[in-house]
Every structure is written in structure tokens, then in C-alpha cells.
Design a protein around this motif. Structure first.
Motif, PDB file in Angstrom:
ATOM      1  N   THR A  90     -33.835  -7.202 -10.252  1.00 11.12           N
ATOM      2  CA  THR A  90     -33.064  -7.525 -11.615  1.00 11.12           C
ATOM      3  C   THR A  90     -32.926  -6.139 -12.425  1.00 11.12           C
ATOM      4  O   THR A  90     -31.962  -6.066 -13.225  1.00 11.12           O
ATOM      5  N   ALA A  91     -34.081  -5.686 -12.626  1.00 15.72           N
ATOM      6  CA  ALA A  91     -34.204  -4.415 -13.372  1.00 15.72           C
ATOM      7  C   ALA A  91     -33.391  -3.224 -12.826  1.00 15.72           C
ATOM      8  O   ALA A  91     -32.584  -2.746 -13.690  1.00 15.72           O
ATOM      9  N   LEU A  92     -33.221  -3.196 -11.609  1.00 17.44           N
ATOM     10  CA  LEU A  92     -32.006  -2.331 -10.990  1.00 17.44           C
ATOM     11  C   LEU A  92     -30.811  -2.295 -11.214  1.00 17.44           C
ATOM     12  O   LEU A  92     -29.923  -1.668 -11.756  1.00 17.44           O
ATOM     13  N   PHE A  93     -30.431  -3.657 -11.058  1.00 13.45           N
ATOM     14  CA  PHE A  93     -29.041  -3.882 -11.126  1.00 13.45           C
ATOM     15  C   PHE A  93     -28.643  -4.076 -12.583  1.00 13.45           C
ATOM     16  O   PHE A  93     -27.325  -3.591 -13.115  1.00 13.45           O
ATOM     17  N   THR A  94     -29.526  -4.325 -13.394  1.00 15.25           N
ATOM     18  CA  THR A  94     -29.267  -4.372 -14.744  1.00 15.25           C
ATOM     19  C   THR A  94     -28.926  -2.926 -15.484  1.00 15.25           C
ATOM     20  O   THR A  94     -28.008  -2.650 -16.332  1.00 15.25           O
ATOM     21  N   ARG A  95     -29.645  -2.102 -14.941  1.00 13.60           N
ATOM     22  CA  ARG A  95     -29.465  -0.532 -15.169  1.00 13.60           C
ATOM     23  C   ARG A  95     -28.262  -0.207 -14.760  1.00 13.60           C
ATOM     24  O   ARG A  95     -27.705   0.721 -15.450  1.00 13.60           O
ATOM     25  N   LEU A  96     -27.865  -0.589 -13.616  1.00 17.19           N
ATOM     26  CA  LEU A  96     -26.401  -0.191 -12.961  1.00 17.19           C
ATOM     27  C   LEU A  96     -25.261  -0.854 -13.553  1.00 17.19           C
ATOM     28  O   LEU A  96     -24.379  -0.012 -13.924  1.00 17.19           O
ATOM     29  N   GLY A  98     -25.422  -3.486 -16.324  1.00 17.56           N
ATOM     30  CA  GLY A  98     -25.643  -4.000 -17.653  1.00 17.56           C
ATOM     31  C   GLY A  98     -25.986  -5.679 -17.213  1.00 17.56           C
ATOM     32  O   GLY A  98     -26.664  -5.985 -16.422  1.00 17.56           O
ATOM     33  N   ALA A  99     -25.644  -6.417 -18.327  1.00 13.69           N
ATOM     34  CA  ALA A  99     -25.719  -7.527 -18.380  1.00 13.69           C
ATOM     35  C   ALA A  99     -25.440  -8.374 -17.452  1.00 13.69           C
ATOM     36  O   ALA A  99     -25.940  -9.490 -16.911  1.00 13.69           O
ATOM     37  N   GLU A 100     -24.308  -7.844 -16.543  1.00 18.18           N
ATOM     38  CA  GLU A 100     -23.717  -8.655 -15.373  1.00 18.18           C
ATOM     39  C   GLU A 100     -24.747  -8.467 -14.422  1.00 18.18           C
ATOM     40  O   GLU A 100     -24.660  -9.052 -13.035  1.00 18.18           O
ATOM     41  N   GLY A 101     -25.563  -7.412 -14.351  1.00 19.59           N
ATOM     42  CA  GLY A 101     -26.474  -7.273 -13.229  1.00 19.59           C
ATOM     43  C   GLY A 101     -27.376  -8.335 -12.818  1.00 19.59           C
ATOM     44  O   GLY A 101     -28.022  -8.591 -11.764  1.00 19.59           O
ATOM     45  N   VAL A 102     -27.770  -9.140 -13.909  1.00 20.38           N
ATOM     46  CA  VAL A 102     -28.570 -10.159 -13.776  1.00 20.38           C
ATOM     47  C   VAL A 102     -28.134 -11.175 -12.634  1.00 20.38           C
ATOM     48  O   VAL A 102     -28.986 -11.659 -11.666  1.00 20.38           O
ATOM     49  N   ALA A 103     -26.747 -11.564 -12.943  1.00 21.60           N
ATOM     50  CA  ALA A 103     -26.197 -12.504 -11.831  1.00 21.60           C
ATOM     51  C   ALA A 103     -25.930 -12.020 -10.464  1.00 21.60           C
ATOM     52  O   ALA A 103     -26.345 -12.724  -9.451  1.00 21.60           O
ATOM     53  N   ALA A 105     -27.747  -9.591  -9.192  1.00 20.82           N
ATOM     54  CA  ALA A 105     -29.164  -9.306  -8.575  1.00 20.82           C
ATOM     55  C   ALA A 105     -29.554 -10.691  -7.975  1.00 20.82           C
ATOM     56  O   ALA A 105     -30.242 -10.826  -6.918  1.00 20.82           O
ATOM     57  N   THR A 106     -29.124 -11.799  -8.759  1.00 24.35           N
ATOM     58  CA  THR A 106     -29.569 -13.264  -8.123  1.00 24.35           C
ATOM     59  C   THR A 106     -29.113 -13.442  -6.857  1.00 24.35           C
ATOM     60  O   THR A 106     -29.533 -13.779  -5.817  1.00 24.35           O
ATOM     61  N   LEU A 107     -27.595 -13.341  -6.710  1.00 22.16           N
ATOM     62  CA  LEU A 107     -26.775 -13.284  -5.491  1.00 22.16           C
ATOM     63  C   LEU A 107     -27.195 -12.529  -4.500  1.00 22.16           C
ATOM     64  O   LEU A 107     -27.570 -12.977  -3.531  1.00 22.16           O
ATOM     65  N   VAL A 108     -27.437 -11.406  -4.771  1.00 27.24           N
ATOM     66  CA  VAL A 108     -27.675 -10.397  -3.666  1.00 27.24           C
ATOM     67  C   VAL A 108     -29.143 -10.694  -3.123  1.00 27.24           C
ATOM     68  O   VAL A 108     -29.568 -10.617  -1.966  1.00 27.24           O
ATOM     69  N   MET A 109     -30.198 -10.868  -4.035  1.00 26.39           N
ATOM     70  CA  MET A 109     -31.486 -11.282  -3.453  1.00 26.39           C
ATOM     71  C   MET A 109     -31.782 -12.652  -2.783  1.00 26.39           C
ATOM     72  O   MET A 109     -32.734 -12.624  -1.768  1.00 26.39           O
ATOM     73  N   THR A 110     -31.068 -13.429  -3.265  1.00 28.74           N
ATOM     74  CA  THR A 110     -30.630 -14.863  -2.581  1.00 28.74           C
ATOM     75  C   THR A 110     -30.502 -14.706  -0.874  1.00 28.74           C
ATOM     76  O   THR A 110     -31.172 -15.248  -0.207  1.00 28.74           O
ATOM     77  N   LEU A 111     -29.291 -13.926  -0.921  1.00 26.65           N
ATOM     78  CA  LEU A 111     -28.800 -13.587   0.530  1.00 26.65           C
ATOM     79  C   LEU A 111     -29.856 -12.706   1.271  1.00 26.65           C
ATOM     80  O   LEU A 111     -30.256 -13.230   2.513  1.00 26.65           O
ATOM     81  N   LEU A 112     -30.307 -11.658   0.717  1.00 25.45           N
ATOM     82  CA  LEU A 112     -31.231 -10.949   1.310  1.00 25.45           C
ATOM     83  C   LEU A 112     -32.737 -11.614   1.702  1.00 25.45           C
ATOM     84  O   LEU A 112     -33.132 -11.383   3.066  1.00 25.45           O
TER      85      LEU A 112
END
Length: 440
Positions: A90-96, A98-103, A105-112
Motif C-alpha cells: 500500500t505504501a509503495l503503490f501510494t508513493r507511485l 497517489g491516492a489511487e494506489g490504495v485500491a 495495492a489491494t487488487l494486486v496483493m489479493t491476486l498475489l
């Protein structure tokens, strides 16, 4: 985002964070696979591997002795790495982004997590549970030691909470469930075609010996062939030789008063020896004066509440296989042999002296019904037909009909219960001698 703006974001911290997430996913996969392997592995197979010298199987066996502690430690480790990996992502995707990184990150991590940390390792573990359990047993043992204080505190809290809800936890439940696990595995194997019916019956019959008592399979006293101690020796010999049984109880005065047991071979030898000693001239007198109690063995009485397992051990210990069954008042109830107990395991044992019949008191008719002797046990009928007639209230088919009808039926009466139609075909005094049974 321009390359100039993207460049500083892909710095060392980015790659370290990405590497940490990948490592945490590997650890999550390890914990997930370990949980599946150690809980799905058969303790019987682990014991067999350990006996062959596999150290991993021995460690896995020791770990699974306390499933509650094992699962607590594995779940604690799995949740820690999953939560930490998600937080870093979440922190990594937010950095890349912004606010859209939370959603995202949730999608990517769920799949992984779903693919690489859950489905993949658990699929491997479930296909080779014993081998996987041996591989992970070493690291998991260290994890259990590290997390022991936290797991103990969590376990105490959860047990207290369950107790408040009225749920009692039993640490010995796994030990008590071994028999049920074997029974379930054998029954399931038979239903799937992996275990033959005869093998299933033998194994389940052996397991049931400790739960069944001698009064369930004994020959009732009304069917016991006896010898009167006052009868002339020559008549006793004739009766013993004509009988299909080698051992016959001897009574004096009344059938309840058993004073001995005669073996046909013993009385034959003894009377032959007496005749030889007396010679041809005194043969008649020697046989007339022969006392059958000289060759009678002391009767062996057993309580009707003795389990079949205990009675089989008693037979082997006493080097005998013939016992008379009595109730709590010492009244004769029936007769039991070692063969009767063995038949509960291997099925009916017949020889040239046994009464002939289609299937030991059961005859299959062309219309699909069965002609059954009233004295046939419910257990034998269930075993032969793979039925589930209850045997808690009665031991025989006749007893089941009388119990359900709450009366002694007359010939021709028909009853339907437990999925079958029972027709009384023959009654002898107060006993149902023959029944016709047809599944509804």
C-alpha cells in the motif's frame, strides 16, 4: 508522470520494499503450505515413516501432538507476513500512484496472495502431505518455539472466551477420535470401491469387539443341547456321537444346574479304554457302571456383561473356547464359544456338521424378499444385506419385530418399520420362528 518524475521514485528504497514484499509472499506461501501439510498428513503414515528412520516424519509427528499450538503458531506467522506485505504494498503503490494506489495495492496483493501464497502451496501440500510435512517440520518447530509465549496467551484467552459461551475444549479429543477416524476411512473406502465388503466387515468387526457383550451373540439356553448326568453312559455316548457339537454341558436334576462339560472325544476314549480293560465278558457291565463325570470338565461360567474383546482374551488365557453365560443372579442364559467371537470378525464359519442353508438362516426369494429365521441376529442381516436396522433394543430379527410391535405377533401379521416390510411366516409358541422381509 514523466521519466524525470518517475526516476527518483524507482530508487533503492523502492527496490528494497519490492524485495521485502516478494520475501513476505514466500514466507506466506511457506506458512500456508505448512498448515495444510501438517493438518492433512496422516499420523499413521507419519508413524510408519518415522519407524523407517525419517527424522522429518518424526518431527512432524511430535509437532502434530498439539494441533492447537501448531495452528496458533502458523496462523500467527501467516497473518503477520500477510499484513506486513499488504502494508508495504500500500505504501509503495501510494508513493507511485497517489491516492489511487490504495485500491490498486489491494487488487494486486489479493491476486498475489491468492495465487502464490494460498492456492499454489496448499495444492502442493495436499497432494503430498506426509512428504511436505517432513520438509517443513524443522522450520515450523522453530516458529512454534519463538511464538510460544504469544500463542499460549492467545490460547488461554480463546479457551476462556469459549468457556463463557458454554463450549468446553478437550485436549484429548484427537486421541479419542482415532477409532472413529479408522471407521470413517474404511467406510469411505468401501463406498468408493477401494475396500472390499469382506475386508470392511472384518476390520469393523474387530473394532467392535470392545463395544459388544457376550449376551449379544451367545446361543440362547433354549437352544443348548445338554446331557443328563443320570443318563446311562451308553446313551450319553450315543448322544455325544450323534451331536454336531464336540462339547456338551452336563446337568443334574434340572437344566439350570450345570455340573460339567463333556467332550465327545474324551468320553469315547474313556469308554473304549474301560471296555478294553474289562474284556469281552465284562464289557456290558463295565459300560453300565461307567461314570460319565469321570471325564467331565469343570464348567466355565462368564457374566453376560463381559465384552467380546475381554472374553476372547480370557479364552486364549485359559486355553479353552467354551463358556456358559450367566446373568447377575447366576442363572444360565446361554452358551458362547471362541468360534462365535471369531465369526463376528471373519463371518460365518461352517463345516460339514453345520446345518445347510442358502445363507445361514436367510433365503433370498425370486421377488426380492428374504425368508429369515427369527433367531438370526440383526447384525448378521445388516452385514449380509448392507442394511442399517437398529440393534440397540434387540439382538435378533424376531426381537426387533416384537419390540416394534409391542406384542408377540401371530402368523400372517405384517408390520412396516425402518424401511422394511416384516411378515410373520411361522410362530412356535411364543417365539417368532420365521419372517419374510422385503425392503419398502
Amino acid at each position: 508522470m514523466t521519466p524525470a518524475e518517475t526516476g527518483p521514485l524507482l530508487d533503492t528504497a523502492f527496490w528494497l520494499t519490492a524485495g521485502a514484499i516478494a520475501l513476505l509472499l514466500v514466507l506466506s506461501a511457506f506458512f500456508s503450505g505448512s498448515e495444510t501439510a501438517l493438518t492433512a498428513a496422516s499420523r499413521g503414515k507419519l508413524r510408519a515413516r518415522a519407524d523407517k528412520g525419517e527424522k522429518g516424519a518424526g518431527r512432524a509427528l511430535a509437532i502434530t501432538d498439539d494441533n492447537e499450538r501448531l495452528i496458533g503458531s502458523v496462523l500467527l506467522g501467516n497473518n503477520l507476513v500477510n499484513i506486513l506485505a499488504t502494508s508495504l504494498a500500500t505504501a509503495l503503490f501510494t508513493r507511485l500512484f497517489g491516492a489511487e494506489g490504495v485500491a490498486l495495492a489491494t487488487l494486486v496483493m489479493t491476486l498475489l496472495v491468492l495465487i502464490f501464497a494460498e492456492v499454489l502451496p496448499k495444492t502442493y501440500a495436499i497432494t503430498r502431505p506426509e512428504a511436505a510435512a517432513g520438509l517443513v517440520s524443522g522450520p515450523i518447530r522453530i516458529v512454534i518455539l519463538v511464538f510460544a509465549p504469544i500463542v499460549s496467551a492467545v490460547r488461554a484467552f480463546t479457551r476462556g472466551l469459549l468457556k463463557l459461551l458454554g463450549v468446553e475444549t478437550d485436549p484429548n479429543a484427537q486421541l479419542l477420535a482415532v477409532r472413529e477416524e479408522i471407521v470413517g476411512a474404511i467406510t469411505l473406502g468401501h463406498s468408493e470401491g477401494a475396500v472390499e465388503k469382506e475386508d470392511r466387515d472384518r476390520i469393523l468387526g474387530a473394532l467392535d469387539l470392545g463395544d459388544r457383550t457376550v449376551d449379544e451373540i451367545m446361543l440362547h439356553r433354549s437352544q443348548i443341547e445338554m446331557i443328563d448326568a443320570e443318563s446311562p453312559a451308553i446313551e450319553v455316548l450315543q448322544q455325544a456321537l450323534a451331536s454336531p457339537h464336540t462339547r456338551l454341558p452336563v446337568y443334574r436334576g434340572e437344566p439350570e444346574n450345570i455340573v460339567g462339560v463333556i467332550h465327545a472325544k474324551d468320553i469315547s476314549r474313556a469308554m473304549y479304554a474301560a471296555g478294553e480293560a474289562a474284556g469281552e465278558a465284562g464289557l456290558t457291565r463295565a459300560l453300565a457302571e461307567f461314570d460319565i463325570m469321570q471325564v467331565a470338565m469343570e464348567p466355565y461360567f462368564v457374566p453376560e456383561t463381559t465384552t467380546l474383546d475381554d472374553q476372547m482374551r480370557n479364552f486364549l488365557k485359559r486355553h479353552t473356547h467354551f463358556a456358559l453365560v450367566v446373568d447377575e443372579y447366576g442363572t444360565l442364559q446361554g452358551l458362547l464359544t471362541l468360534e462365535d467371537i471369531l465369526e463376528e470378525i471373519v463371518g460365518e464359519i461352517t463345516d460339514e456338521f453345520d446345518m445347510s442353508g442358502d445363507e445361514n438362516g436367510m433365503t433370498r426369494l425370486n421377488d426380492g424378499s428374504l425368508m429369515v429365521e427369527g433367531a438370526m441376529t440383526i447384525r448378521d442381516l445388516n452385514r449380509a444385506m448392507e442394511w442399517n436396522l437398529p440393534d440397540e433394543e434387540a439382538n435378533t430379527i424376531a426381537g426387533l419385530v416384537i419390540h416394534e410391535a409391542q406384542m408377540i405377533p401371530n402368523e400372517g401379521q405384517v408390520f412396516s418399520f425402518h424401511g422394511c416390510r416384516f411378515e410373520v411366516m411361522k410362530r412356535e409358541q411364543n417365539r417368532i420362528a420365521q419372517l419374510r422381509i422385503r425392503p419398502l
